[in-house]
Design a protein around this motif. Structure first.
Motif, PDB file in Angstrom:
ATOM      1  N   ARG A  39      -1.850  -9.070   2.598  1.00  0.00           N
ATOM      2  CA  ARG A  39      -1.185  -8.316   1.788  1.00  0.00           C
ATOM      3  C   ARG A  39      -1.067  -6.915   2.667  1.00  0.00           C
ATOM      4  NH1 ARG A  39       1.491  -9.686  -1.688  1.00  0.00           N
ATOM      5  NH2 ARG A  39       2.308  -8.013  -2.855  1.00  0.00           N
ATOM      6  N   PHE A  40      -2.426  -6.554   2.819  1.00  0.00           N
ATOM      7  CA  PHE A  40      -2.639  -5.165   3.309  1.00  0.00           C
ATOM      8  C   PHE A  40      -1.749  -5.165   4.748  1.00  0.00           C
ATOM      9  CE2 PHE A  40      -3.925  -1.011   2.653  1.00  0.00           C
ATOM     10  CZ  PHE A  40      -4.022  -0.489   3.926  1.00  0.00           C
ATOM     11  N   ILE A  91      -4.534 -13.641  -4.122  1.00  0.00           N
ATOM     12  CA  ILE A  91      -5.325 -12.608  -4.576  1.00  0.00           C
ATOM     13  C   ILE A  91      -5.702 -12.754  -6.187  1.00  0.00           C
ATOM     14  CG2 ILE A  91      -4.754 -10.897  -2.980  1.00  0.00           C
ATOM     15  CD1 ILE A  91      -2.919  -9.505  -4.914  1.00  0.00           C
ATOM     16  N   VAL A 116      -5.977 -10.765   0.569  1.00  0.00           N
ATOM     17  CA  VAL A 116      -6.116  -9.363   0.420  1.00  0.00           C
ATOM     18  C   VAL A 116      -5.713  -8.707   1.695  1.00  0.00           C
ATOM     19  CG1 VAL A 116      -7.468  -7.156  -0.287  1.00  0.00           C
ATOM     20  CG2 VAL A 116      -7.637  -9.243  -1.616  1.00  0.00           C
ATOM     21  N   GLN A 125       0.157 -13.286  -2.771  1.00  0.00           N
ATOM     22  CA  GLN A 125       0.053 -12.740  -3.977  1.00  0.00           C
ATOM     23  C   GLN A 125      -0.590 -13.816  -4.858  1.00  0.00           C
ATOM     24  OE1 GLN A 125       0.319 -10.099  -5.981  1.00  0.00           O
ATOM     25  NE2 GLN A 125       2.778  -9.794  -6.108  1.00  0.00           N
ATOM     26  N   ARG A 184       0.626  -6.799   6.025  1.00  0.00           N
ATOM     27  CA  ARG A 184       2.008  -6.822   5.878  1.00  0.00           C
ATOM     28  C   ARG A 184       2.511  -5.419   5.205  1.00  0.00           C
ATOM     29  NH1 ARG A 184       4.993  -7.160   1.149  1.00  0.00           N
ATOM     30  NH2 ARG A 184       7.066  -8.256   1.445  1.00  0.00           N
ATOM     31  N   SER A 185       1.917  -4.865   4.418  1.00  0.00           N
ATOM     32  CA  SER A 185       2.218  -3.568   4.098  1.00  0.00           C
ATOM     33  C   SER A 185       2.070  -2.534   5.059  1.00  0.00           C
ATOM     34  CB  SER A 185       1.405  -2.906   3.010  1.00  0.00           C
ATOM     35  OG  SER A 185       1.715  -3.130   1.700  1.00  0.00           O
ATOM     36  N   ALA A 186       1.128  -2.492   5.836  1.00  0.00           N
ATOM     37  CA  ALA A 186       1.049  -1.557   7.036  1.00  0.00           C
ATOM     38  C   ALA A 186       2.255  -1.742   8.052  1.00  0.00           C
ATOM     39  CB  ALA A 186      -0.433  -1.893   7.699  1.00  0.00           C
TER      40      ALA A 186
END
Lengths: 262, 315, 315
Positions: free
Chosen positions: C198-199, C139, C195, C136, C201-203
């Protein structure tokens, strides 16, 4: 009749609220028990608690014994050794229960390779046999298909094949036909009944429809708000229910069922 | 969701949710500081940020100069405060423009007949392929680097990305039962849009806009760092650009303007995250898949932390 | 196969649309190119002559077609100021920009994807939360500032790597060339990596909540086994998408990084041309970058198609 599954004072708390509250029951080897209730009654959570698959953040207390072995509080790894091998589960939604990017045959052979150490080729062969056993058309081709290429009923049969692959002692079925068309429902129910009877597998059948389970189980538990409100042989419950809630459920079932035995 | 729009009590409750989470508090605080700095600098700064004082050059951090001074003796704190103005202005302008562009294009491409809508969606996808920063560079090349030009470029660039999200959301709303009922009962298109569609996509759009604000902060800093904005406009990026020249002897001064950019960006990002969690707890910590660049059909809402970044995250 | 051809067709259309947009932006915006080239001292006749020479007095559509025709022949534009061609310059510039882009992409993927999976799989534990917080923060940090900080630490304070520049003889001195690219690569990789993390992790979180993971565990797989054998394959789909989207922000990042580290690559050339209002070259360079983004997007789409059995027609 040896006791297979012993559930004693099982409580599942989520966010401070008891979703399952002091539930106790017994399933004998080869026995068949239905768990009836509306959504929110805690019936699914009871099943998940038995196999140790409650959502993160849920607290499980009480005792669950399978073949005399305590289950609650086990580490995931030792729990995993039992799942699929001694106790297996069939889930409700065939659209999401299967891995969309893996061929169906491979998903079926997975428990065999995992628990029995079966080699890849042998397991694939057994998977095709299992496809045939659950009544899937053209088993060789079906085993190589992906889930999205199969119908809901076919996917549910795959789920059953996966669950019974290692011939577990106990099969838990969580509303396996709720998401299916009415005509397909009857077929899948018949399949379940046949398999369970021929293998001598114990069955824990969860449903909201008491009429549906009456053809498959011997005894029934009625759950409401996390507690068991009535229990007994299925004929007694459907014929002469004692608890007012049970009567409500039966009335509702009669009103909506289309000529099913009630 | 069968409720067409939020009741006042629902609206205030998600605001309360926002405040309760740590990211929400920190985000709101950081943005609040930015706004405060910008507003305060309009009437007062500790020193005149433009005043050159050769004898005060390169002073270390002290009570008199909380951030120290630069090579011309100008107070760094004052410069940062004044720079906040530019940052906030660009962020606000960008957000407003992005909202206009994004909502218009997005709604249009979702409600117009198939051929028009789909081609519009396709053009949107192509425009998204132009990185926002590059687009901004092009605008600056033609129109000069004023705050208005930069905001225009960033607004259009982010607006186009927003349009794709809006299109997906509007399509989703249009398939809901109550919408079908509304059109069946004869309410005209305009009324439908205002009363039914907008309130329902509002929360998603607001979340996206806060992240677009974060992007605008980073982009403005990068553009001014590259020297494309006029020297007369105070800006954190410009500060860093001139401080870079003395990086070997006075590295410390670079910390403060940089932290300011980090703080502002972080503030908007956290705010966006907290808003998203407050609006829909189901999405907590998760995202949705990003559709392939060419696909006109977006299945689900894109992760707000990612979608606007595609154009200028590299800043 | 038919799908590939269809997407290829769409790609070509997209390139055309992009070229129109870029052309329009640069020509329709105010600013008299001839006057810029001629300089403020030039006489009206001189300006007219320049205008005729460059074809600026012809109708816009004609100008566009001339340009497009040139493009098809491989002529990406020629500077009106000094006669350099875009293609001519490209060789030396790309020798710096391309390795930078490739190396930083590989580095960011190698670091961010595994860390992102860990962050997602352990999202309730301390290490997962810490990773999420770090990303966080990551980014929110502007790329150029991160570069400056790295220069301070590794280039000035510890003098391990060259703080700026690229050897004059270029790759003829491979060791020194690589040395100068180390810090820029790390900076860019960190920026993109945050970036990406984060992505991913989200996926990962998305996938972990799916029913089939629960089914897998019900068959006897442990949590990690279920994640790795069933989850990752599904998570790879959105991750492939995001890598495609990242190319746009990567290009933006390269432009800034080349400025920070004083690398004579494509990015620096672009910024210089923009500063000099050399619109011919800017046009060609930007189109080239847009084409790269579009092509990458196309490749991602195809890769998606290959990996996801649900997208294969008649499978």
């Amino acid at each position: 009749m040896t006791t297979l599954l012993e559930v004693e004072d099982l409580t599942v708390t989520i966010g401070g609220r008891p979703v399952v509250d002091g539930v106790s029951f017994v399933v004998v080897e080869g026995g068949r028990l239905g768990v009836i209730g509306e959504s929110g009654s805690g019936k699914t959570m009871t099943a998940l608690a038995i196999v140790g698959l409650t959502p993160d953040g849920a607290e499980v207390t009480g005792r669950v014994r399978l073949d005399g072995e305590d289950l609650v509080g086990r580490a995931d790894r030792s729990y995993a050794a039992l799942r699929g091998e001694r106790v297996a589960m069939v889930f409700q939604d065939p659209r999401t229960a299967l891995n969309p990017v893996m061929r169906v045959g491979r998903q079926i052979s997975e428990p065999l390779r995992l628990h029995r150490g079966t080699g890849r080729r042998e397991a694939a062969r057994l998977a095709v046999e299992l496809c045939e056993r659950v009544g899937l058309p053209d088993p060789e081709r079906t085993a190589r298909a992906y889930p999205h290429q199969l119908s809901g009923g076919q996917r549910q049969r795959v789920g059953i094949a996966m669950a019974l692959a290692c011939r577990p002692a106990l099969l838990i079925a969580d509303e396996p036909t709720t998401a299916l068309d009415v005509t397909v429902q009857a077929e899948v129910m018949a399949l379940l009944r046949e398999l369970v009877v021929s293998d001598g597998t114990a069955l824990l059948f969860i449903s909201h429809d008491i009429a549906l389970v009456s053809g498959v189980v011997d005894d029934v538990l009625v759950m409401r708000d996390g507690r068991i409100v009535e229990r007994g042989p299925v004929a007694t419950i459907t014929g002469a229910p004692e608890h007012p809630y049970t009567r409500q459920l039966l009335d509702a079932a009669r009103r909506t069922s289309y000529g099913r035995r009630s | 969701m069968s409720e067409p729009s939020e009741s006042p009590s629902e609206r205030s409750s998600w605001f309360g949710e926002l405040w309760r989470s740590w990211p929400g508090r920190i985000g709101a605080a950081l943005v609040g500081i930015l706004v405060l700095a910008a507003v305060v600098s309009l009437v007062w700064t500790p020193y005149d940020p433009k005043q050159v004082e050769p004898r005060q050059k390169w002073l270390p951090v002290s009570w008199g100069h909380p951030f120290g001074t630069d090579g011309a003796g100008k107070d760094l704190l004052s410069q940062v405060l004044v720079g906040a103005r530019t940052t906030l202005l660009v962020a606000v302008l960008t957000v407003v423009l992005a909202a206009v562009v994004g909502l218009t294009l997005g709604v249009l491409s979702a409600i117009t007949p198939r051929l028009v809508g789909e081609s519009l969606a396709y053009v949107i996808d192509v425009l998204i392929a132009l990185p926002t920063l590059i687009l901004a560079l092009v605008f600056v090349a033609a129109l000069g680097g004023s705050v208005w030009t930069v905001s225009l470029a960033l607004g259009i660039g982010s607006g186009v990305v927003l349009a794709r999200v809006v299109r997906a959301e509007v399509s989703r709303v249009l398939t809901q039962d109550y919408m079908i009922t509304a059109t069946a009962s004869g309410s005209s298109t305009w009324r439908s849009i205002w009363r039914h569609i907008l309130p329902n996509i509002a929360s998603t759009v607001i979340v996206q806009l806060s992240l677009i604000a974060a992007l605008a902060v980073l982009a403005e800093a990068a553009l001014s760092f590259l020297g494309l904005t006029p020297v007369s406009t105070p800006s954190w990026g410009r500060m860093l650009e001139s401080l870079q020249q003395t990086i070997t002897v006075h590295p410390g001064a670079l910390v403060f303007p940089g932290l300011a950019v980090v703080g502002a960006t972080l503030g908007f990002n956290l705010l966006g995250d907290a808003l998203r969690d407050a609006v829909d707890p189901r999405l907590r910590g998760r995202s949705a898949t990003v559709s392939p660049v060419f696909s006109s059909v977006v299945d689900r809402v894109e992760d707000p932390a990612i979608a606007p970044v595609s154009g200028g995250g590299g800043t | 196969m038919r799908y590939v051809l269809r997407r290829l067709g769409l790609l070509l259309v997209a390139v055309v649309v992009a070229s129109v947009v870029i052309f329009a932006l640069l020509r329709l915006l105010p600013g008299d190119l001839a006057r810029v080239i001629g300089g403020t001292q030039a006489s009206p006749e001189r300006i007219d002559a320049i205008r005729q020479e460059l074809g600026l007095d012809r109708p816009l559509v004609r100008q566009y077609l001339d340009w497009a025709g040139g493009l098809l022949q491989g002529d990406f534009g020629r500077s009106a100021l000094n006669g350099e061609t875009v293609t001519g310059q490209l060789g030396t510039k790309l020798a710096i920009t391309a390795p930078l882009v490739l190396a930083s992409t590989i580095l960011s993927v190698l670091v961010a994807v595994p860390l992102g999976i860990v962050a997602g799989a352990r999202h309730r534990r301390a290490d997962g939360i810490a990773l999420s917080a770090v990303s966080q923060l990551g980014i929110a940090v502007p790329t150029f500032w991160a570069g400056l900080l790295l220069i301070i630490v590794f280039g000035v304070h510890w003098s391990v790597f060259p703080a700026q520049g690229f050897p004059r003889d270029g790759w003829d001195e491979p060791a020194r060339a690589i040395e100068s690219l180390v810090l820029p690569t790390i900076t860019l990789a960190l920026s993109q990596g945050a970036v990406l993390l984060r992505f991913v992790r989200s996926a990962t979180l998305d996938v972990l909540h799916q029913d089939y993971i629960r089914t897998a565990r019900a068959k006897g797989l442990t949590r990690s086994q279920a994640l790795y054998r069933h989850g990752l394959r599904n998570a790879s789909l959105p991750i492939i998408s995001i890598l495609g989207v990242q190319i746009a922000s990567l290009i933006a990042g390269v432009v800034v990084i080349e400025r920070v580290f004083n690398l004579p690559g494509v990015g620096q050339m672009l910024v210089r041309d923009i500063g000099a209002r050399d619109l011919e070259k800017v046009q060609g360079t930007v189109l080239l970058l847009a084409v790269i983004v579009l092509v990458v997007g196309f490749l991602v789409d195809v890769a998606h198609r290959l990996v996801d059995p649900r997208l294969r027609v008649g499978g």
